[in-house]
Design a protein around this motif. Structure first.
Motif, PDB file in Angstrom:
ATOM      1  N   ALA A 216      29.723  29.166  63.196  1.00  0.00           N
ATOM      2  CA  ALA A 216      28.808  28.015  63.169  1.00  0.00           C
ATOM      3  C   ALA A 216      28.527  27.547  64.582  1.00  0.00           C
ATOM      4  O   ALA A 216      29.423  27.524  65.435  1.00  0.00           O
ATOM      5  CB  ALA A 216      29.415  26.878  62.353  1.00  0.00           C
ATOM      6  N   ARG A 217      27.266  27.221  64.845  1.00  0.00           N
ATOM      7  CA  ARG A 217      26.887  26.521  66.084  1.00  0.00           C
ATOM      8  C   ARG A 217      26.176  25.247  65.670  1.00  0.00           C
ATOM      9  O   ARG A 217      25.249  25.283  64.855  1.00  0.00           O
ATOM     10  CB  ARG A 217      25.964  27.385  66.952  1.00  0.00           C
ATOM     11  CG  ARG A 217      26.663  28.501  67.690  1.00  0.00           C
ATOM     12  CD  ARG A 217      25.671  29.344  68.488  1.00  0.00           C
ATOM     13  NE  ARG A 217      25.192  28.670  69.680  1.00  0.00           N
ATOM     14  CZ  ARG A 217      25.765  28.760  70.887  1.00  0.00           C
ATOM     15  NH1 ARG A 217      26.858  29.494  71.042  1.00  0.00           N
ATOM     16  NH2 ARG A 217      25.255  28.140  71.924  1.00  0.00           N
ATOM     17  N   VAL A 218      26.611  24.153  66.222  1.00  0.00           N
ATOM     18  CA  VAL A 218      26.116  22.839  65.823  1.00  0.00           C
ATOM     19  C   VAL A 218      25.800  22.040  67.078  1.00  0.00           C
ATOM     20  O   VAL A 218      26.560  22.089  68.048  1.00  0.00           O
ATOM     21  CB  VAL A 218      27.230  22.114  65.006  1.00  0.00           C
ATOM     22  CG1 VAL A 218      26.963  20.629  64.929  1.00  0.00           C
ATOM     23  CG2 VAL A 218      27.375  22.716  63.618  1.00  0.00           C
ATOM     24  N   ALA A 219      24.670  21.332  67.079  1.00  0.00           N
ATOM     25  CA  ALA A 219      24.391  20.410  68.194  1.00  0.00           C
ATOM     26  C   ALA A 219      23.550  19.244  67.696  1.00  0.00           C
ATOM     27  O   ALA A 219      22.761  19.386  66.758  1.00  0.00           O
ATOM     28  CB  ALA A 219      23.658  21.133  69.324  1.00  0.00           C
ATOM     29  N   VAL A 220      23.771  18.107  68.320  1.00  0.00           N
ATOM     30  CA  VAL A 220      22.930  16.940  68.017  1.00  0.00           C
ATOM     31  C   VAL A 220      22.301  16.446  69.321  1.00  0.00           C
ATOM     32  O   VAL A 220      22.842  16.660  70.405  1.00  0.00           O
ATOM     33  CB  VAL A 220      23.723  15.801  67.345  1.00  0.00           C
ATOM     34  CG1 VAL A 220      24.164  16.208  65.948  1.00  0.00           C
ATOM     35  CG2 VAL A 220      24.908  15.367  68.190  1.00  0.00           C
ATOM     36  N   GLY A 221      21.147  15.787  69.185  1.00  0.00           N
ATOM     37  CA  GLY A 221      20.470  15.276  70.370  1.00  0.00           C
ATOM     38  C   GLY A 221      19.621  14.063  70.020  1.00  0.00           C
ATOM     39  O   GLY A 221      19.620  13.598  68.881  1.00  0.00           O
ATOM     40  N   GLY A 222      18.913  13.564  71.025  1.00  0.00           N
ATOM     41  CA  GLY A 222      18.061  12.398  70.811  1.00  0.00           C
ATOM     42  C   GLY A 222      18.737  11.103  71.214  1.00  0.00           C
ATOM     43  O   GLY A 222      18.072  10.135  71.546  1.00  0.00           O
ATOM     44  N   PHE A 223      20.049  11.087  71.187  1.00  0.00           N
ATOM     45  CA  PHE A 223      20.753   9.826  71.468  1.00  0.00           C
ATOM     46  C   PHE A 223      21.964  10.052  72.375  1.00  0.00           C
ATOM     47  O   PHE A 223      22.782   9.159  72.555  1.00  0.00           O
ATOM     48  CB  PHE A 223      21.180   9.151  70.168  1.00  0.00           C
ATOM     49  CG  PHE A 223      22.176   9.937  69.368  1.00  0.00           C
ATOM     50  CD1 PHE A 223      21.816  11.122  68.769  1.00  0.00           C
ATOM     51  CD2 PHE A 223      23.482   9.501  69.229  1.00  0.00           C
ATOM     52  CE1 PHE A 223      22.735  11.871  68.049  1.00  0.00           C
ATOM     53  CE2 PHE A 223      24.406  10.235  68.514  1.00  0.00           C
ATOM     54  CZ  PHE A 223      24.030  11.423  67.917  1.00  0.00           C
ATOM     55  N   THR A 224      22.066  11.252  72.915  1.00  0.00           N
ATOM     56  CA  THR A 224      23.108  11.547  73.905  1.00  0.00           C
ATOM     57  C   THR A 224      22.405  12.074  75.158  1.00  0.00           C
ATOM     58  O   THR A 224      21.271  12.547  75.061  1.00  0.00           O
ATOM     59  CB  THR A 224      24.104  12.599  73.370  1.00  0.00           C
ATOM     60  OG1 THR A 224      23.373  13.719  72.860  1.00  0.00           O
ATOM     61  CG2 THR A 224      24.954  12.013  72.247  1.00  0.00           C
TER      62      THR A 224
END
Ligand SMILES: Cc1cc2nc3c(=O)[nH]c(=O)nc-3n(C[C@H](O)[C@H](O)[C@H](O)COP(=O)(O)OP(=O)(O)OC[C@H]3O[C@@H](n4cnc5c(N)ncnc54)[C@H](O)[C@@H]3O)c2cc1C
Lengths: 295, 154
Positions: A216-224
């Motif tokens: 699994a590769r997971v990333a979040v953005g927009g607020f970091t």
């Protein structure tokens, strides 16, 4: 609104653009202009000279060979959203490109400009990070292979509007492995209603074998400050069956990976965005695996 | 800097300041005031024109970037005084009230219908994401576009 005065030069090749950059201190590249011009008009930045790379044909186009999808940095969001090669090999990018801004923004804005600008609210940095993309950068030389080097998406983004690009360097190509049949990828975003920029964006690529998640590769953005990988979530997914219980448990761990620098504003507070990150990640996995359709 | 471009079929050559925006070139240098300036921050779509067959917000494009291109503004849409089916449909279906957004709406619609001759209401609304109307609302605009699509298909 008018920008402050600047000189303008059109470059017809990558080497000419680099030459112009190197010989004109304070010069900046303009691609589609859909991040740079608004900033110049609002006088958030003032630039002495613009070097227009918009006409450099060698920096355009989409191709697939030997399991790698290659996209020229000047390729527009609209061209990506219209491409069968992208749809068939990296559906996550195809869909994300279609979700950027509006038709006119997509007609002008480029993938290379989006990445180089490194706006924390942009969609493509998060998606290219989970897709394990590599960026080819060209400079005046002195680095490797006649001035060309490759930087992975994991190493490219350094902070808000800050990247690994050096002074006189140009991003020329974006490459990523094509998705295998057992890999499922998705980007889910809570979009700002006026601009479509990501309030919270969540990207995932999961490999599923015999119903078990093997990678699994997971990333979040927009607020970091930069797109943030979620190793806690990744570890919790691997080895598990992707059912509702396991997906919810794993994605709720994302707060462990966020650090203390989490943005909020009048539109959406930091706490709210943090809570939404887990939910957007969950939606992304549901959609990617078709799990949502079974419920 | 000297630029040359074709606007509504006519070649135009001018010396412009690099910071001149395409919308000001069109309105002030060429006197084609059908193209409007609304938000001036690339969100509202009042300034949309067609550049080499693609819609662009002319407030977020420099005139020098348009050098060598072919531009169509609302003034170039009708044919010898005869309205385009899209213009006709907006008129017949009350697709406008104050008219400020209409030029942009119509130019955007022409690209939308070229790509998709038979769009659903949702596809139309999606295609108009970059065009904001603040008076008549979108109901009649969508109706106008459906009517234009029908005429253009037949
Ligand atoms: C109304 C609006 C809505 C938007 N909505 C979204 C959205 O929903 N999601 C999203 O992700 N983005 C969104 N954007 C941003 C859009 O995607 C921009 O097109 C993109 O961020 C910048 O690409 P560009 O080609 O326009 O770059 P430019 O504005 O030309 O350049 C941006 C920066 O990158 C540098 N640069 C450009 N190309 C290169 C290169 N090849 N090598 C090195 N440096 C380079 C420039 O010097 C400049 O500093 C929106 C923009 C607008 C105006």
């Amino acid at each position: 609104m008018f920008a402050t005065k600047f000189d303008y030069q059109k470059a017809s090749s990558v080497s000419e653009a680099i030459q112009l950059l190197a010989s004109n201190p304070g010069a900046k590249i303009i691609a589609g202009g859909h991040s740079l011009l608004p900033m110049m008009k609002l006088r958030l930045t003032s630039i002495l000279m613009l070097i227009d790379i918009g006409g450099i044909e060698e920096m355009r186009g989409i191709s697939v060979a030997n399991g790698i999808l290659r996209i020229g940095a000047l390729t527009t969001h609209a061209e990506i959203a219209d491409s069968h090669d992208v749809k068939d090999n990296a559906g996550i990018l195809w869909e994300t490109a279609y979700g950027i801004g509006d038709p006119q923004v997509r007609n002008r804005g480029t993938i290379g400009g989006n990445i180089s600008h490194a706006d924390p609210a942009s969609d493509l940095p998060t998606v290219l990070k989970v897709m394990d993309a590599k960026f080819t950068i060209q400079g005046t030389g002195g680095i490797m292979r006649g001035g060309s080097r490759t930087v992975s998406a994991d190493d490219f983004f350094l902070g808000p509007f800050e990247t690994a690009l050096g002074e006189n360097e140009i991003l020329t190509t974006i490459e990523m492995p094509v998705l295998a049949a057992n890999q499922h990828a998705e980007y889910a975003k809570m979009a700002h209603p006026a601009t479509s920029f990501a309030v919270v964006g969540a990207g995932i690529v999961v490999t599923v074998e015999n119903n078990i998640c093997t990678a699994a590769r997971v990333a979040v953005g927009g607020f970091t400050p930069i797109p943030t990988r979620g190793p806690s979530v990744e570890q919790a997914l691997v080895g598990k069956e992707l059912n509702e219980e396991n997906i919810v448990a794993a994605t709720s761990l994302i707060h462990n990976d966020l650090g203390s620098d989490v943005f909020g504003d009048v539109f959406a507070s930091a706490e709210y965005r943090q809570a939404m990150a887990a939910i957007e990640l969950k939606h992304a996995i549901y959609h990617a695996t078709g799990f949502a359709h079974h419920n | 800097m000297n630029i040359q471009l074709t606007v509504n079929g006519k070649v135009q050559e001018k010396d412009v300041d690099p910071r001149l925006l395409l919308v000001h070139f069109i309105r002030d240098d060429l006197g084609l005031t059908g193209t409007k300036i609304g938000c001036d921050t690339s969100q509202c779509g009042a300034c949309v024109v067609s550049m080499d067959g693609k819609t662009v917000k002319s407030c977020t494009c420099l005139a020098v970037q348009a050098n060598g291109s072919e531009i169509t503004t609302i003034e170039g849409v009708s044919n010898n005084g005869e309205l385009d089916p899209v213009q006709e449909a907006f008129w017949n279906n009350h697709g406008l009230q104050c008219g400020y957004c209409t030029s942009g709406m119509i130019i955007t619609t022409m690209e939308l219908l070229k790509k998709n001759a038979n769009p659903s209401d949702d596809e139309i609304r999606d295609g108009l994401k970059g065009n904001i109307c603040r008076c008549t609302g979108y109901q009649n605009i969508v109706k106008s576009i459906q009517a234009a699509a029908e005429v253009m298909r037949s």
